[in-house]
Write an enzyme that holds these catalytic residues in place. Structure first.
Site, PDB file in Angstrom:
ATOM      1  CG  HIS A   1       2.085   0.253  -1.735  1.00 59.47           C
ATOM      2  ND1 HIS A   1       1.230   0.473  -0.674  1.00 59.47           N
ATOM      3  CD2 HIS A   1       1.286   0.001  -2.799  1.00 59.47           C
ATOM      4  CE1 HIS A   1      -0.023   0.348  -1.080  1.00 59.47           C
ATOM      5  NE2 HIS A   1      -0.020   0.057  -2.370  1.00 59.47           N
TER       6      HIS A   1
ATOM      7  CD  GLU B   1       1.935   2.559 -10.248  1.00 59.27           C
ATOM      8  OE1 GLU B   1       1.390   2.115 -11.263  1.00 59.27           O
ATOM      9  OE2 GLU B   1       1.918   1.991  -9.148  1.00 59.27           O
ATOM     10  CG  ASP B   2      -0.188   6.124  -8.202  1.00 53.52           C
ATOM     11  OD1 ASP B   2       0.019   5.937  -9.406  1.00 53.52           O
ATOM     12  OD2 ASP B   2      -0.749   5.291  -7.464  1.00 53.52           O
TER      13      ASP B   2
ATOM     14  CG  ASP C   1     -15.838 -32.671   3.189  1.00 54.39           C
ATOM     15  OD1 ASP C   1     -16.606 -32.336   2.279  1.00 54.39           O
ATOM     16  OD2 ASP C   1     -14.628 -32.876   3.028  1.00 54.39           O
TER      17      ASP C   1
END
Length: 725
Positions: free
Chosen positions: A89, A93-94, A276
């Site tokens: 993923h 981009e990288d 609670d």
């Protein structure tokens, strides 16, 4: 992976499979066939090669992050395409890996998933928030095409939050706030409660570390007596269900620090008052056994009145189903019990990820997935009408309310709306056209106005009229993003139409001062002027004039000079705008004519207009104290007057001197109401033992109506003076 595949990616493949990759493949092998596990392995090899040499802030090899993301999705038993996309993923981009290589190796579906998750950091934006908003819009559009995009993004965010300690303090706070405001609510909206709860707790810990540590310590240091009492109650519940011959599982649970903190804030309680903290989940095989179990636990302990919710008969919008009841325990504190089937428990924990199946290459849409698709369809409509990615992101935030109301149409269909939703929100939930033409409604057969807030269980019938249309005031009370976006879209369209009409009148008047007209401007000259002004159409020029972005006289002079070289360009420039033919306003001009707060003009006053960039014509009274300043820019003056018939309510402010004694305010307010005027605001300006001075901001229809209000107020014995400001 074969040699051809390696050549296609242009990457050096890494052979050793680290422990994280081995764990992922073992988890995938538990439910995927061998050939699909092999594809996941190939995705690891390509991802590891692509990220070779890259490290995270913690110093670990970067590939450990996408492997961990895929591992989270394998726990949810997602398909091989999702696991491959999770591993890859961040490659687009990288790294140097391109989309074509991804498509060639894994197919278009995986490439589309990776592209949908990829952020837009390489584009230039005005600021970080706009970049994040545009990235979010892209992700949501990709999610609308394939829901698996958001599953990868949620797993990505979850692992980033688990390892956020390596980030700077500023980055931790920014990422944590985004997680709490956007990603945790999305997980809840999609029914993924397990991921939602962890995102909330991790976000809370990063944003408010001290508060988190204090509450966590208090939860962990609960008295032994309370823990023993909970064990006793669990045993009693199990025994009673066994007596009823109900197959069951009883699971004790402890509220998370974030959940406790949220309840403390929303109910203004201390930790000791949030009783609670502990609760129980009862899981049975069949739906009817849920109701049988409910009767059994109510027979064991008395239920609290008005604390029972049936989410089986009326599921939440995210598909969540369960019975909720709160019981009086024998130890004095209330305990919450949730009762559901095994299938409901899976859906409650995994949401749209539960039962993710594919048939002949197509997704078999489960109920939760279909509900998610409906929500995304509404989001798509919202983004089409939104003016910017930032506006779209804000709309989505509004739509991610944690609480909802459940309402019925006259035909018995159920509609889920955000908390505090109004009749108008319901109308837009039915259809945009229904909302645009809504005038009132019948709620449980009683006639109510559009701003009425709704509560769960009500039946709503919308009343429409063909002539009705949205007004700016509607934006003050709607809460759903669909309603807000539809109203804004309609008003923007109306404003543009009004701006074009008003701009046409203003340009005609300016051309008339030069003894010219728009009809005499040749098409060639007009087209040349529009190109020079970088405007696509004449309508855009006219709207620009009405909104004060261009001076009508300057535009007129430019058009006349080019077409008539003998025309006098100075004519009309120094003339007093108030001596020209007036533009008449009727009150129906939306967004292009506004009324100054410094002098509050009302129909019947002598007025002038002043062009303000972006706002259009701002109307002032001729006696306004700011007029000397405006005279320095005569080109911005606009000759205006009131039309024969003027509609609408107009603001006015009265300064009223009264006796300073009890009941005076009520008397003055009653007199104003008797004159059929609304009061917007009241402020005390001065007070002493004997006298008081109040400013009343009111709404009137005309100068005559204002005079009637003043007369009625002056008649009061407690009033010593009334002055219009």
């Amino acid at each position: 992976m074969n040699a051809n595949s390696a050549a296609a990616t242009g990457l050096r493949l890494l052979d050793p499979v680290p422990e994280a990759a081995a764990r992922l493949e073992a988890a995938a092998a538990d439910y995927l066939p061998a050939e699909q596990v092999e594809r996941v392995h190939r995705a690891y090899l390509i991802g590891a090669a692509a990220h070779d040499g890259q490290t995270r802030k913690s110093g670990e090899p970067y590939i450990t992050h996408p492997l961990a993301v895929a591992g989270i999705l394998a726990e949810l038993r997602l398909d091989w395409e999702t696991l491959c996309a999770a591993i890859l993923h961040d490659t687009l981009e990288d790294t140097s890996l391109g989309r074509k290589a991804l498509t060639a190796e894994f197919g278009e579906a995986v490439a589309e998933l990776v592209d949908g998750v990829t952020k837009l950091d390489r584009l230039q934006f005005r600021d970080r928030y706009e970049a994040a908003a545009e990235s979010f819009r892209k992700m949501m559009l990709a999610m609308a095409r394939d829901l698996r995009v958001i599953l990868i993004k949620l797993a990505d965010r979850l692992h980033n939050m688990r390892t956020i300690d390596a980030m700077s303090v500023e980055a931790r706070r920014r990422i944590a706030r985004e997680t709490l405001e956007i990603y945790a609510p999305i997980a809840q909206r999609l029914g993924m409660n397990r991921i939602k709860a962890e995102l909330q707790d991790l976000g809370f810990a990063a944003l408010y570390p001290f508060r988190y540590r204090v509450i966590r310590k208090r939860i962990q240091s609960q008295p032994v007596l309370r823990r023993e009492s909970m064990a006793t109650i669990e045993a009693a519940l199990a025994h009673r269900l066994t007596q009823e011959h109900l197959p069951h599982r009883v699971v004790g649970r402890v509220k998370s620090p974030h959940s406790v903190y949220t309840k403390m804030r929303s109910e203004s309680k201390s930790f000791d008052q949030v009783m609670d903290v502990f609760g129980f989940r009862v899981i049975v095989p069949k739906v009817m056994q849920c109701y049988h179990a409910l009767g059994a636990v109510h027979g064991l302990y008395k239920p609290l009145d008005a604390r029972f919710r049936d989410f089986i008969a009326i599921p939440k919008a995210n598909g969540y189903q369960s019975l909720h009841t709160v019981l009086f325990s024998p130890y004095g504190s209330p305990i919450e019990v949730q009762i559901r089937t095994e299938e409901m428990d899976q859906i409650a924990e995994r949401g749209i990820a539960a039962h993710w199946m594919y048939k002949s290459g197509e997704r078999a849409g489960s109920g939760a997935q279909l509900r998610a698709q409906d929500w995304l369809r509404d989001l798509l409509e919202s983004q089409e009408a939104a003016g910017s990615s930032v506006e779209f992101l804000e709309n989505v935030k509004v739509d991610l309310f944690p609480d909802e109301v459940y309402l019925f149409t006259p035909k018995g269909d159920i509609r889920a709306l955000p908390r505090n939703a109004t009749v108008l929100d319901f109308a837009y939930a039915v259809h945009t056209d229904v909302g645009n033409h809504a005038v009132a409604a019948r709620v449980d057969k009683k006639l109510v106005p559009l701003r009425t807030r709704l509560v769960s269980g009500q039946s709503v019938e919308i009343i429409t009229a063909p002539s009705a249309q949205p007004s700016p005031g509607w934006l003050e009370f709607v809460v759903s993003s669909k309603a807000r976006t539809a109203i804004r879209h309609f008003l923007k369209h109306l404003q543009h139409e009004d701006a074009v009409q008003l701009g046409h009148r203003m340009l005609d008047r300016a051309l008339g001062e030069l003894d010219f007209s728009l009809d005499r401007v040749t098409p060639e000259r007009l087209e040349r002027f529009l190109v020079e002004a970088r405007l696509p159409r004449l309508e855009e020029l006219l709207a620009d004039i009405a909104l004060g972005n261009r001076m009508p006289l300057q535009v007129a002079q430019a058009l006349v000079q080019r077409d008539d070289p003998h025309a006098d360009p100075k004519r009309g420039r120094a003339g007093d705008a108030l001596d020209s033919e007036k533009i008449l306003i009727s009150g129906g001009e939306r967004g292009v004519v506004s009324f100054a707060n410094c002098c509050h003009p009302v129909p019947g006053d002598d007025i002038m207009g002043y062009l303000t960039a972006g706002k259009g014509i701002v109307v002032h009274r001729l006696e306004c104290s700011n007029l000397p300043e405006f005279r320095k820019s005569p080109e911005r003056w606009v000759a205006i007057g009131w039309d024969v018939e003027v509609t609408g309510e107009y603001a006015a402010v009265l300064r009223i001197e009264v006796d300073n004694k009890p009941g005076v305010l009520a008397q003055v307010a009653a007199a104003i109401a008797e004159a059929h005027s609304n009061i917007d605001n009241v402020e005390y300006q001065e007070r002493d033992l004997r006298m008081a001075v109040m400013h009343f901001a009111i709404e009137v229809r005309s100068r005559k109506h204002l005079a009637d209000v003043i007369r009625r107020v002056r008649r009061l014995g407690v009033v010593h003076g009334v002055q219009r400001l």
